[in-house]
Structures are given as C-alpha cells and as structure tokens.
Design an enzyme around this catalytic site. Sequence first.
Site, PDB file in Angstrom:
ATOM      1  N   SER A  15      15.441  35.847  74.425  1.00  0.00           N
ATOM      2  CA  SER A  15      16.586  36.310  73.638  1.00  0.00           C
ATOM      3  C   SER A  15      16.178  36.831  72.265  1.00  0.00           C
ATOM      4  O   SER A  15      16.624  37.892  71.828  1.00  0.00           O
ATOM      5  CB  SER A  15      17.592  35.171  73.483  1.00  0.00           C
ATOM      6  OG  SER A  15      18.077  34.756  74.739  1.00  0.00           O
ATOM      7  N   CYS A  43      16.746  31.290  78.481  1.00  0.00           N
ATOM      8  CA  CYS A  43      18.209  31.258  78.583  1.00  0.00           C
ATOM      9  C   CYS A  43      18.714  31.982  79.825  1.00  0.00           C
ATOM     10  O   CYS A  43      19.519  31.449  80.584  1.00  0.00           O
ATOM     11  CB  CYS A  43      18.827  31.871  77.328  1.00  0.00           C
ATOM     12  SG  CYS A  43      20.642  31.891  77.366  1.00  0.00           S
ATOM     13  N   CYS A  48      20.251  28.325  79.996  1.00  0.00           N
ATOM     14  CA  CYS A  48      21.694  28.174  79.789  1.00  0.00           C
ATOM     15  C   CYS A  48      22.550  29.010  80.738  1.00  0.00           C
ATOM     16  O   CYS A  48      23.614  28.542  81.164  1.00  0.00           O
ATOM     17  CB  CYS A  48      22.054  28.484  78.333  1.00  0.00           C
ATOM     18  SG  CYS A  48      21.098  29.792  77.556  1.00  0.00           S
ATOM     19  N   LYS A  51      22.283  27.543  84.407  1.00  0.00           N
ATOM     20  CA  LYS A  51      22.814  26.181  84.336  1.00  0.00           C
ATOM     21  C   LYS A  51      24.332  26.199  84.170  1.00  0.00           C
ATOM     22  O   LYS A  51      25.043  25.398  84.786  1.00  0.00           O
ATOM     23  CB  LYS A  51      22.160  25.434  83.174  1.00  0.00           C
ATOM     24  CG  LYS A  51      22.601  23.977  83.044  1.00  0.00           C
ATOM     25  CD  LYS A  51      21.819  23.279  81.943  1.00  0.00           C
ATOM     26  CE  LYS A  51      22.039  23.961  80.614  1.00  0.00           C
ATOM     27  NZ  LYS A  51      21.250  23.356  79.524  1.00  0.00           N
ATOM     28  N   TYR A  99      18.640  43.483  81.177  1.00  0.00           N
ATOM     29  CA  TYR A  99      17.892  43.336  79.931  1.00  0.00           C
ATOM     30  C   TYR A  99      16.747  44.349  79.875  1.00  0.00           C
ATOM     31  O   TYR A  99      16.479  44.941  78.814  1.00  0.00           O
ATOM     32  CB  TYR A  99      17.336  41.910  79.835  1.00  0.00           C
ATOM     33  CG  TYR A  99      18.262  40.922  79.163  1.00  0.00           C
ATOM     34  CD1 TYR A  99      17.906  40.307  77.972  1.00  0.00           C
ATOM     35  CD2 TYR A  99      19.492  40.591  79.716  1.00  0.00           C
ATOM     36  CE1 TYR A  99      18.743  39.399  77.349  1.00  0.00           C
ATOM     37  CE2 TYR A  99      20.335  39.684  79.106  1.00  0.00           C
ATOM     38  CZ  TYR A  99      19.958  39.087  77.924  1.00  0.00           C
ATOM     39  OH  TYR A  99      20.801  38.194  77.313  1.00  0.00           O
ATOM     40  N   HIS A 437      51.727  25.295  71.131  1.00  0.00           N
ATOM     41  CA  HIS A 437      52.153  24.262  72.082  1.00  0.00           C
ATOM     42  C   HIS A 437      52.583  24.874  73.411  1.00  0.00           C
ATOM     43  O   HIS A 437      53.173  25.954  73.418  1.00  0.00           O
ATOM     44  CB  HIS A 437      53.332  23.489  71.469  1.00  0.00           C
ATOM     45  CG  HIS A 437      53.806  22.352  72.313  1.00  0.00           C
ATOM     46  ND1 HIS A 437      53.117  21.169  72.426  1.00  0.00           N
ATOM     47  CD2 HIS A 437      54.920  22.228  73.079  1.00  0.00           C
ATOM     48  CE1 HIS A 437      53.782  20.359  73.223  1.00  0.00           C
ATOM     49  NE2 HIS A 437      54.870  20.974  73.642  1.00  0.00           N
ATOM     50  N   GLU A 442      45.981  22.265  69.939  1.00  0.00           N
ATOM     51  CA  GLU A 442      46.950  21.985  68.869  1.00  0.00           C
ATOM     52  C   GLU A 442      46.674  20.661  68.179  1.00  0.00           C
ATOM     53  O   GLU A 442      47.095  20.449  67.036  1.00  0.00           O
ATOM     54  CB  GLU A 442      48.382  21.998  69.422  1.00  0.00           C
ATOM     55  CG  GLU A 442      48.723  20.856  70.364  1.00  0.00           C
ATOM     56  CD  GLU A 442      50.176  20.925  70.850  1.00  0.00           C
ATOM     57  OE1 GLU A 442      51.085  21.027  70.016  1.00  0.00           O
ATOM     58  OE2 GLU A 442      50.368  20.874  72.085  1.00  0.00           O
TER      59      GLU A 442
END
Length: 448
Positions: A15, A43, A48, A51, A99, A437, A442
């Site tokens: 990264s 990653c 990450c 996973k 990438y 709500h 909240e």
Amino acid sequence: MAKHDYDLFVIGAGSGGVRAARVSAAHGAKVAIAEEHKVGGTCVIRGCVPKKLLVYGAHFAEDLQDARRFGWEVPACNFHWPTLRDNVLEEVARLEAAYTDTLRNHDVEVIKERAVVTGPNEVRLAGGRTVTARHILIATGARPVLPDFPGAQHGITSNEVFHLPELPRRVVIAGAGYIANEFAGIFHQFGSDVTLVNRSDIILRGYDETIRDRLLTISMMKGIQFRFHAAFRKVEKARDRTLTIHMTGCDPIEADMLLFAVGRSPNTEGLGLESAGVQIDDKGAVKVDEDNKSTCGSIYAVGDVTNRVQLTPVAIREGQAFADTVFGDKPTRVDYGSIPSAVFSHPPLAGVGMTEGEARNKLGSVKVYLSDFRAMKNVLAGRNERALYKLVVDGETDEVVGLHMIGPDSPEILQAAAIAVKAKLRKEDFDSVVALHPTMAEELVLMR
C-alpha cells in the site's frame, strides 16, 4: 548532478510503496517499483482485504439464525469452505491486476523481481541487473513472527490461512492481538472449535480495557475457549495430521490447525541496507525521521518496515507525504495523533484517541460516559449480546479525547465519529447534535 536510471526506485509494492510510486510519477518523476511476490502487499494479498471478506462470510452464520425470528423460513444451511476460499482468492487476483494497471497507467515501471540495495543510489535485481536511482524507497512491509520451539513448524501463519484445503474442525490460535481475535471469530462462526492461547491474561493490549473485557465476555459466551498464562512447549504431529499441543500451565490440546498470530516483524533481512549506511533498530525496523528519511540521505522508508504504526492507511499517508515532499515541492508530514483503528472480531470493536487509562495517567481529571445496550436487531433476534460505547472526556476542558465502542457496525460508525475527536470537539458539541433515531449511533449523542 549524477545521471541515474530512475528518479525513484521503490522496493516493495504494498500500500505505501504503490501510493508513493504513483504520486511521485504524477509529480513528473521517473519511477520503477520492484515486487518479488504480488502487487498489493500484505493488505490486498494476504491481510485486511481477504480477511474482511472472510469476516463477511462468517457473519452469515448468525444472520441466518436471526432471520428466522424476523419471519424468514430459512432451511438448514451448510457452510462450504472451498467456495468462499476460491471466491476470495479470485477477488485478490482481480485487485492485484487492478493495482498493477494503476501503476502502469501512471507510467511506473513494474519489475517482478526481488531487489536489494547495494549502495546509496544503487539496486541489484534478482535477474542480475544493476540500476541506479536518485532516491530509493524501502516499502517492504512486515511478516508474521514464527516462534521457536520444538514442532513449531507444524503451525501456520495468517499468510497461509487463506489457502487451507479444508476447514479445520479444531483450531488453536496463538496470540491475543487483533489478528488472533479476528480469526478466532471467523473460524468459530464457520463451525470450528476454537481455543485462543496467550502468555498473559490480556487480550488486545493497547485497546480500552472496558471494551476488550466486553469482547472477552462475549467470545466466551459464544463458546470460544481461552488459555491464559500458557506458553508453548512443543507440538507433536500424528500420522493422521492431528496436532497435540503441549503448553505450560494447562493440559495438552489436540487440534487440526495451529495458527500463529503473535506479532509481525519488519522485512529488512537480506535487503543490503547496511551497504548504504541505513540504520536498523533492535526490532529490525528502518530508522527514519519525520520526513521518512533514513540515516542515508538518499534512502527513505514508509509503512510497516518502519514499525511506527502498522496500519495500511498510515502506510498510504506516509507514501503520499514522501512523494509530495520529495517530488511535489509540497513538504508534508503525517500526523500520528488520534488514528482510528478497528478489530473485526465478532462483534467488532473500534476506537480512537486515548483510552480511559491513558487519559487518567496523562490528564488526571477525566470524565467517562458509557452507554451499555442491546441493539434493536439483537432484541428481536433473542440474542443477549450487548453493545458498549464509551466517551473519555478531559475533565478540565470538556474535550472528547477518546471514543471507544464494541457492537454491530462499530468500525463504520467510528470513522465519522473519529473526525469529532480529531477536531477536538467537546462533550457539549456531541450533546447539541440531534439524535438520528432509531440507530445504534445515536447513543453517541445521548450519553449524559
């Protein structure tokens, strides 16, 4: 100035390295990046991203159970590990290609070879070619630590766990950090019997004590077993591949898989950094200053290889700062204060800023606000699992200096809440916000 083959040569396409290479090229630099494994780094390839996909898959175990309480006639469902494994690996392959394309689209030369430093401005490739660069960036990341005791070779690390041929029925996980607790939750939801073994009685060291204690309680209620104050003595492997794990302080455990998650070590071995006068600390990390520069003026380092903060977004920020500083005529330094983090356990937890203990030690006068509740979904599902939110407030200034939570979607909620902590907002600023709500979030503005 001496003529070099490149303005920047990056070793490691994770990264941090990818961001530094791409942005440096956008600033007009001639850039090459060398990667001996796969583009994307820990990653994307073995960390990450895959996973988190396993975490998503594991969530369906409880979701399918809960669905019946919401009127859905869900038949008995079986989990098929090879399907999820192969789909995850397919996504990883797609991301690696993406990438790689991004780098090439920014005119970064991608070299699929191991590279080592042979001087302040020189790199030798595995194929035998030697190239020169005005600047070299070390972005080789870190690797899982393997303990040393008889039979340790029978265990695996997080690097191999994504390639398991079958789902293990009994899993022992060594460690108590975020990787250990995440995989404990994943394998438990998949139906494995899970035991987590730790040398101390503390899980998730560095996270707020109230939050990590809640995770321990919930994990034990779910059926995950813990062995504390236990050290590995030896592991024996039978002909049927069953492992017998011997430890101090408890009886031997039989398992089908032993997963080591006991930390990560910077990848600096064999990089030749000593040839350029780059200093390494006692943990194997590259020593750098605030501008990511090593003790050699032409060599820099970013990401896990510096062992400052081992988080992907931090590596990306460091790569960006390096590129902007060295090639963008825009000196930039990373602010390491109030970095949010999350553990994708079951349930997940997240935090930003000081823990209650840190705040009391540093500030003295501290106010703590808690909200301990059952999420609405859990109430109807008949699930007793409780969420816990915690605000840590400076008693003198009313500034919210820490925010910690455990419960459904905590990492998603914390990302926005972390802005408030980073901006040094006060408790009264939280109180003045109208509650949204009905939501779990909240609770952040209702604590009194």
